[in-house]
Design a protein around this motif. Sequence first.
Motif, PDB file in Angstrom:
ATOM      1  N   ASP A   1       0.679  -1.234  -0.056  1.00  0.00           N
ATOM      2  CA  ASP A   1      -0.072  -0.207   0.057  1.00  0.00           C
ATOM      3  C   ASP A   1       0.738   1.375  -0.149  1.00  0.00           C
ATOM      4  O   ASP A   1       0.187   2.259   0.175  1.00  0.00           O
ATOM      5  CB  ASP A   1      -0.909  -0.065   1.132  1.00  0.00           C
ATOM      6  CG  ASP A   1      -0.292  -0.067   2.404  1.00  0.00           C
ATOM      7  OD1 ASP A   1       1.039  -0.287   2.599  1.00  0.00           O
ATOM      8  OD2 ASP A   1      -0.731   0.035   3.673  1.00  0.00           O
ATOM      9  N   GLY A   2       2.060   1.105  -0.055  1.00  0.00           N
ATOM     10  CA  GLY A   2       2.993   2.030  -0.255  1.00  0.00           C
ATOM     11  C   GLY A   2       3.519   2.594   1.031  1.00  0.00           C
ATOM     12  O   GLY A   2       4.280   3.713   1.159  1.00  0.00           O
ATOM     13  N   ASN A   3       2.969   1.955   2.189  1.00  0.00           N
ATOM     14  CA  ASN A   3       3.694   2.377   3.431  1.00  0.00           C
ATOM     15  C   ASN A   3       4.765   1.384   3.865  1.00  0.00           C
ATOM     16  O   ASN A   3       4.698   0.173   3.963  1.00  0.00           O
ATOM     17  CB  ASN A   3       2.560   2.098   4.470  1.00  0.00           C
ATOM     18  CG  ASN A   3       2.845   2.534   5.794  1.00  0.00           C
ATOM     19  OD1 ASN A   3       4.003   3.111   6.122  1.00  0.00           O
ATOM     20  ND2 ASN A   3       2.007   1.743   6.895  1.00  0.00           N
ATOM     21  N   TRP A   4       6.022   1.941   3.596  1.00  0.00           N
ATOM     22  CA  TRP A   4       7.023   0.924   3.790  1.00  0.00           C
ATOM     23  C   TRP A   4       7.446   0.915   5.222  1.00  0.00           C
ATOM     24  O   TRP A   4       7.536   1.958   5.985  1.00  0.00           O
ATOM     25  CB  TRP A   4       8.443   1.964   2.941  1.00  0.00           C
ATOM     26  CG  TRP A   4       8.151   1.853   1.570  1.00  0.00           C
ATOM     27  CD1 TRP A   4       7.605   2.707   0.742  1.00  0.00           C
ATOM     28  CD2 TRP A   4       8.662   0.741   0.738  1.00  0.00           C
ATOM     29  NE1 TRP A   4       7.432   2.387  -0.591  1.00  0.00           N
ATOM     30  CE2 TRP A   4       8.047   1.267  -0.710  1.00  0.00           C
ATOM     31  CE3 TRP A   4       9.144  -0.369   0.724  1.00  0.00           C
ATOM     32  CZ2 TRP A   4       8.346   0.447  -1.642  1.00  0.00           C
ATOM     33  CZ3 TRP A   4       9.272  -1.116  -0.437  1.00  0.00           C
ATOM     34  CH2 TRP A   4       8.933  -0.973  -1.692  1.00  0.00           C
ATOM     35  N   LYS A   5       7.906  -0.060   5.514  1.00  0.00           N
ATOM     36  CA  LYS A   5       8.266  -0.536   6.920  1.00  0.00           C
ATOM     37  C   LYS A   5       9.640  -1.459   7.238  1.00  0.00           C
ATOM     38  O   LYS A   5       9.770  -2.095   6.265  1.00  0.00           O
ATOM     39  CB  LYS A   5       7.270  -1.496   7.541  1.00  0.00           C
ATOM     40  CG  LYS A   5       5.861  -0.592   8.017  1.00  0.00           C
ATOM     41  CD  LYS A   5       4.779  -1.325   8.409  1.00  0.00           C
ATOM     42  CE  LYS A   5       3.531  -0.565   8.888  1.00  0.00           C
ATOM     43  NZ  LYS A   5       3.680   0.484   9.914  1.00  0.00           N
ATOM     44  N   TRP A   6      10.228  -1.088   8.308  1.00  0.00           N
ATOM     45  CA  TRP A   6      11.363  -2.015   8.662  1.00  0.00           C
ATOM     46  C   TRP A   6      11.086  -3.336   9.116  1.00  0.00           C
ATOM     47  O   TRP A   6       9.868  -3.505   9.632  1.00  0.00           O
ATOM     48  CB  TRP A   6      12.046  -1.342   9.699  1.00  0.00           C
ATOM     49  CG  TRP A   6      13.112  -0.092   9.067  1.00  0.00           C
ATOM     50  CD1 TRP A   6      12.414   1.311   9.288  1.00  0.00           C
ATOM     51  CD2 TRP A   6      14.051  -0.045   8.150  1.00  0.00           C
ATOM     52  NE1 TRP A   6      13.568   2.074   8.561  1.00  0.00           N
ATOM     53  CE2 TRP A   6      14.465   1.184   7.953  1.00  0.00           C
ATOM     54  CE3 TRP A   6      14.876  -0.969   7.526  1.00  0.00           C
ATOM     55  CZ2 TRP A   6      15.385   1.496   6.809  1.00  0.00           C
ATOM     56  CZ3 TRP A   6      15.849  -0.580   6.868  1.00  0.00           C
ATOM     57  CH2 TRP A   6      16.431   0.588   6.465  1.00  0.00           C
ATOM     58  N   ILE A   7      11.703  -4.339   9.025  1.00  0.00           N
ATOM     59  CA  ILE A   7      11.462  -5.584   9.420  1.00  0.00           C
ATOM     60  C   ILE A   7      10.864  -5.759  10.984  1.00  0.00           C
ATOM     61  O   ILE A   7      10.529  -6.587  11.359  1.00  0.00           O
ATOM     62  CB  ILE A   7      12.639  -6.657   9.003  1.00  0.00           C
ATOM     63  CG1 ILE A   7      12.045  -7.865   8.835  1.00  0.00           C
ATOM     64  CG2 ILE A   7      13.765  -6.446  10.381  1.00  0.00           C
ATOM     65  CD1 ILE A   7      13.175  -8.769   8.295  1.00  0.00           C
TER      66      ILE A   7
ATOM     67  N   ILE B   1      12.208   5.067  -5.065  1.00  0.00           N
ATOM     68  CA  ILE B   1      11.220   4.052  -5.005  1.00  0.00           C
ATOM     69  C   ILE B   1      10.194   4.600  -5.981  1.00  0.00           C
ATOM     70  O   ILE B   1       9.154   5.752  -5.782  1.00  0.00           O
ATOM     71  CB  ILE B   1      10.675   4.453  -3.577  1.00  0.00           C
ATOM     72  CG1 ILE B   1      11.620   3.890  -2.679  1.00  0.00           C
ATOM     73  CG2 ILE B   1       9.267   3.595  -3.540  1.00  0.00           C
ATOM     74  CD1 ILE B   1      11.587   4.038  -1.053  1.00  0.00           C
ATOM     75  N   ASN B   2       9.718   3.909  -6.953  1.00  0.00           N
ATOM     76  CA  ASN B   2       8.688   4.015  -7.922  1.00  0.00           C
ATOM     77  C   ASN B   2       7.664   3.009  -8.213  1.00  0.00           C
ATOM     78  O   ASN B   2       6.841   2.992  -9.109  1.00  0.00           O
ATOM     79  CB  ASN B   2       9.212   4.729  -9.267  1.00  0.00           C
ATOM     80  CG  ASN B   2      10.142   3.484  -9.795  1.00  0.00           C
ATOM     81  OD1 ASN B   2      10.186   2.267  -9.433  1.00  0.00           O
ATOM     82  ND2 ASN B   2      11.131   3.870 -10.747  1.00  0.00           N
TER      83      ASN B   2
ATOM     84  N   CYS C   1      10.130  -4.603  -2.212  1.00  0.00           N
ATOM     85  CA  CYS C   1      11.267  -4.814  -1.361  1.00  0.00           C
ATOM     86  C   CYS C   1      12.203  -3.931  -1.644  1.00  0.00           C
ATOM     87  O   CYS C   1      12.495  -3.311  -2.792  1.00  0.00           O
ATOM     88  CB  CYS C   1      11.755  -6.262  -1.341  1.00  0.00           C
ATOM     89  SG  CYS C   1      10.524  -7.487  -0.757  1.00  0.00           S
ATOM     90  N   ILE C   2      13.168  -3.470  -0.659  1.00  0.00           N
ATOM     91  CA  ILE C   2      14.009  -2.668  -0.832  1.00  0.00           C
ATOM     92  C   ILE C   2      15.621  -3.433  -0.873  1.00  0.00           C
ATOM     93  O   ILE C   2      16.020  -3.960  -0.130  1.00  0.00           O
ATOM     94  CB  ILE C   2      14.149  -1.518   0.275  1.00  0.00           C
ATOM     95  CG1 ILE C   2      12.995  -0.748   0.185  1.00  0.00           C
ATOM     96  CG2 ILE C   2      15.414  -0.596   0.133  1.00  0.00           C
ATOM     97  CD1 ILE C   2      12.736   0.197  -1.169  1.00  0.00           C
ATOM     98  N   ARG C   3      16.595  -2.671  -1.973  1.00  0.00           N
ATOM     99  CA  ARG C   3      17.731  -3.190  -1.745  1.00  0.00           C
ATOM    100  C   ARG C   3      18.780  -1.900  -1.898  1.00  0.00           C
ATOM    101  O   ARG C   3      18.176  -0.807  -2.210  1.00  0.00           O
ATOM    102  CB  ARG C   3      18.200  -3.937  -3.175  1.00  0.00           C
ATOM    103  CG  ARG C   3      17.990  -3.193  -4.483  1.00  0.00           C
ATOM    104  CD  ARG C   3      18.924  -4.031  -5.478  1.00  0.00           C
ATOM    105  NE  ARG C   3      18.648  -5.405  -5.565  1.00  0.00           N
ATOM    106  CZ  ARG C   3      18.124  -6.039  -6.330  1.00  0.00           C
ATOM    107  NH1 ARG C   3      17.440  -5.303  -7.583  1.00  0.00           N
ATOM    108  NH2 ARG C   3      17.930  -7.280  -6.704  1.00  0.00           N
TER     109      ARG C   3
ATOM    110  N   ASP D   1      13.496   0.418  -4.714  1.00  0.00           N
ATOM    111  CA  ASP D   1      12.354  -0.473  -4.701  1.00  0.00           C
ATOM    112  C   ASP D   1      12.767  -1.713  -5.752  1.00  0.00           C
ATOM    113  O   ASP D   1      13.168  -1.182  -6.966  1.00  0.00           O
ATOM    114  CB  ASP D   1      11.098  -0.248  -4.407  1.00  0.00           C
ATOM    115  CG  ASP D   1      10.836   0.614  -5.440  1.00  0.00           C
ATOM    116  OD1 ASP D   1      11.568   1.107  -6.303  1.00  0.00           O
ATOM    117  OD2 ASP D   1       9.420   0.734  -5.662  1.00  0.00           O
ATOM    118  N   THR D   2      12.567  -2.672  -5.655  1.00  0.00           N
ATOM    119  CA  THR D   2      12.473  -3.931  -6.761  1.00  0.00           C
ATOM    120  C   THR D   2      11.598  -5.006  -6.477  1.00  0.00           C
ATOM    121  O   THR D   2      11.043  -5.144  -5.078  1.00  0.00           O
ATOM    122  CB  THR D   2      13.973  -4.401  -7.020  1.00  0.00           C
ATOM    123  OG1 THR D   2      14.006  -5.134  -8.214  1.00  0.00           O
ATOM    124  CG2 THR D   2      14.412  -4.981  -6.052  1.00  0.00           C
TER     125      THR D   2
END
Length: 227
Positions: A161-167, A182-183, A198-200, A210-211
Amino acid sequence: MASLMKTEVWREQNILTPAQVCGDVINVIDDVSPIECAEYCLGQVVMCFMFEFNHITKVCRLFSGIANPNGTHLLPWIPFVAYKGLSNCERAGYTYVTGDEGLCFKVFETELPWFDARIKCEEEKGRLLVLKTSRHVDTIMSYSGYLPSSFWIGLSDPNKDGNWKWIDGTNFNSSVWHNIMINGHSINYPGENDTADCIRISWSRHKLHDTNCKGDDRFVCERPQLL
């Protein structure tokens, strides 16, 4: 806390919430001294991540790894003091980075999808790398010679939902990063729109992007010195 043994220096921290508990209890020893408790932890070598010593009951509890908060802890929560040995990082095969909070990380050259990398870190009693403060970012940047050109970290969009969270469940703060892309698009998955969840880190470009989580990449696990 002062050194309990000549072979180790222990950091002390108040554990105020269940989210800070460092893994499963692997052993409980009754009627011991703080030094004996520390010795039991050192004797576990890789497994003992930290220990708790109750000065009233003289009960020693040893913990392994990092717990993933799941809300199942019994209430009321009773805060306690825990002690983490600084050399535990190296004894577990990780690299220790000095600093106010400390950072203990390990690079895995095997390329895996993000979710498999997450599982591997948890099997190591750790987690994918979390970099929530500018101090953490600057610290890990200073060790760029140890890191691959790109790697997974513990940041994702779990609900898509576009809400990025740490683990660990905390929200992503973009202000501590200088270069972010981040697109929602993955160039290697053109038929799967908006699946870059997911982020690298692309270290060669100092960029966080993001990828698609299904892609393979190397990854970095950490064992926080104290949460």
